[in-house]
Structure formats: C-alpha cells, structure tokens
Design a protein around this motif. Structure first.
Motif, mmCIF file in Angstrom:
data_model
loop_
_atom_site.group_PDB
_atom_site.id
_atom_site.type_symbol
_atom_site.label_atom_id
_atom_site.label_comp_id
_atom_site.label_asym_id
_atom_site.label_seq_id
_atom_site.Cartn_x
_atom_site.Cartn_y
_atom_site.Cartn_z
ATOM 1 N N GLY A 141 0.746 -1.201 0.044
ATOM 2 C CA GLY A 141 -0.196 0.155 -0.297
ATOM 3 C C GLY A 141 0.823 1.417 -0.049
ATOM 4 O O GLY A 141 2.030 1.180 0.098
ATOM 5 N N THR A 142 0.328 2.411 -0.162
ATOM 6 C CA THR A 142 0.916 3.731 -0.083
ATOM 7 C C THR A 142 1.345 3.916 1.064
ATOM 8 O O THR A 142 0.502 4.061 1.936
ATOM 9 C CB THR A 142 -0.156 4.565 -0.864
ATOM 10 N N TYR A 143 2.739 4.446 1.295
ATOM 11 C CA TYR A 143 3.374 5.252 2.472
ATOM 12 C C TYR A 143 2.827 6.705 2.367
ATOM 13 O O TYR A 143 2.790 7.247 1.300
ATOM 14 C CB TYR A 143 4.728 5.031 2.636
ATOM 15 N N LEU A 144 2.577 7.119 3.826
ATOM 16 C CA LEU A 144 2.420 8.907 3.816
ATOM 17 C C LEU A 144 3.455 9.314 4.563
ATOM 18 O O LEU A 144 3.560 8.958 5.757
ATOM 19 C CB LEU A 144 1.010 8.968 4.446
ATOM 20 N N PHE A 145 3.864 10.445 3.912
ATOM 21 C CA PHE A 145 5.123 11.304 4.791
ATOM 22 C C PHE A 145 4.436 12.711 4.867
ATOM 23 O O PHE A 145 4.094 13.188 4.005
ATOM 24 C CB PHE A 145 6.302 11.359 3.640
ATOM 25 N N PHE A 146 5.019 13.394 6.026
ATOM 26 C CA PHE A 146 4.368 14.445 6.183
ATOM 27 C C PHE A 146 5.686 15.434 6.532
ATOM 28 O O PHE A 146 6.811 14.712 7.318
ATOM 29 C CB PHE A 146 3.443 14.412 7.612
ATOM 30 N N TYR A 147 5.660 16.568 5.810
ATOM 31 C CA TYR A 147 6.625 17.418 6.159
ATOM 32 C C TYR A 147 6.299 18.859 6.562
ATOM 33 O O TYR A 147 5.159 19.196 6.211
ATOM 34 C CB TYR A 147 7.527 17.566 4.653
ATOM 35 N N PRO A 148 7.013 19.816 7.111
ATOM 36 C CA PRO A 148 6.632 20.999 7.472
ATOM 37 C C PRO A 148 6.503 21.852 6.278
ATOM 38 O O PRO A 148 7.595 21.837 5.265
ATOM 39 C CB PRO A 148 8.039 21.604 8.337
ATOM 40 N N ALA A 149 5.495 22.730 5.962
ATOM 41 C CA ALA A 149 5.300 23.474 4.885
ATOM 42 C C ALA A 149 6.233 24.895 5.090
ATOM 43 O O ALA A 149 6.384 25.436 6.256
ATOM 44 C CB ALA A 149 3.746 23.713 4.779
ATOM 45 N N GLU A 150 6.682 25.236 3.959
ATOM 46 C CA GLU A 150 7.332 26.560 4.163
ATOM 47 C C GLU A 150 6.521 27.958 4.276
ATOM 48 O O GLU A 150 6.780 28.689 4.924
ATOM 49 C CB GLU A 150 7.999 26.962 2.843
ATOM 50 N N THR A 151 5.253 27.629 3.787
ATOM 51 C CA THR A 151 4.011 28.610 3.902
ATOM 52 C C THR A 151 2.929 27.998 4.245
ATOM 53 O O THR A 151 2.537 26.758 3.894
ATOM 54 C CB THR A 151 3.799 29.562 2.883
ATOM 55 N N ALA A 152 1.944 28.522 5.248
ATOM 56 C CA ALA A 152 0.680 27.812 5.402
ATOM 57 C C ALA A 152 -0.372 28.316 4.350
ATOM 58 O O ALA A 152 -0.249 29.092 3.554
ATOM 59 C CB ALA A 152 0.120 28.552 6.576
ATOM 60 N N GLY A 153 -1.437 27.543 4.256
ATOM 61 C CA GLY A 153 -2.237 27.528 3.481
ATOM 62 C C GLY A 153 -2.754 26.482 2.461
ATOM 63 O O GLY A 153 -1.757 25.842 2.084
ATOM 64 N N TYR A 154 -3.996 25.978 2.636
ATOM 65 C CA TYR A 154 -4.358 24.711 1.855
ATOM 66 C C TYR A 154 -6.011 24.934 1.390
ATOM 67 O O TYR A 154 -6.550 25.525 2.238
ATOM 68 C CB TYR A 154 -4.430 23.405 2.675
ATOM 69 N N SER A 155 -6.091 24.648 0.096
ATOM 70 C CA SER A 155 -7.225 24.596 -0.432
ATOM 71 C C SER A 155 -7.524 23.470 -1.131
ATOM 72 O O SER A 155 -6.689 23.486 -2.142
ATOM 73 C CB SER A 155 -7.653 25.884 -1.121
#
Length: 131
Positions: free
Chosen positions: A49-63
């Motif tokens: 299955g797919t692995y998920l990696f999380f990293y710190p964003a350089e700038t905030a904001g998601y849509s």
C-alpha cells in the motif's frame, strides 16, 4: 501497482503528528518513522500500500479548490470501520462533510464518510463492500 508514497506538507508538524497518530491506526496504518523534519506511516503488518510522509510547509495555506491535493481517501475493510472513523472525527470536532452513507453516484459498492481534517485537508474513509 499501488502508488508508492505521498508527501504532504503541513503547517504544524507536531500538531499534525498528534492528529495523524490518533487517526492512522483506525485506517490500519502504523508509524514508519518520525524526527524533527518529518513523520510517516505505512500499511500495518507491512501490507502492500501507499506510504504517507508529512513535512513542514514553508508557507501555510491549503485549499482543495486550488491545484494540488484535492483529498485523501483511505480504504477500510468494513462499513463498521467507516462508522468508527466518522465517530472519531466527530469526537475531535472536525467538520463533517458527509456522514457515513452509500454514494450511488460512484461505482458500487461505495460506503464512505468525508470530513475536514488537519490543515483543512478533506479526508475520506471508504468501504467497497456491501456489508
């Protein structure tokens, strides 16, 4: 072949890790690694299955309306698992977009719940079984 891995940027690495450390076992994922620059999960029991990696964003904001990630859908083995994840999201005060239900507009069987998770990312738990 399944997708190998996804990398997701988050506004607060520690906050996101706390959120996903609670959620991912409900989706049959377990921790793979964690340090001050990233954390990751893989399917429990070393399943394919797919692995998920999380990293710190350089700038905030998601849509989800902008180019990029629209949502993450996690397949779960039972409709009860969909309901358990929904209850978890409700208990956390997450915005519920769709309570557990069948979605006849998608190829059947399709039983799912959708909610807004950490950083506003739309998340889904889906079961592709009739019972």
């Amino acid at each position: 072949m399944p997708l190998g891995h996804l990398g997701i940027n988050v506004s607060d690495l520690a906050g996101a890790r706390q959120y996903y450390d609670e959620l991912m076992p409900l989706l049959d994922y377990e921790p793979l690694l964690a340090d001050e620059t990233q954390f990751a999960y893989w399917p429990a029991g070393r399943k394919i299955g797919t692995y998920l990696f999380f990293y710190p964003a350089e700038t905030a904001g998601y849509s989800r309306a902008l180019p990029g990630l629209q949502h993450l859908a996690f397949m779960v083995p039972t409709r009860d698992a969909v309901r358990r994840v929904h209850t978890w999201a409700v208990d956390r005060g997450n915005e519920i977009l769709h309570a557990p239900q069948e979605f006849p507009q998608y190829p059947p069987p399709y039983y799912a719940t959708f909610w807004t998770g950490f950083d506003g990312i739309m998340l889904e738990a889906v079961c592709h079984k009739d019972a």
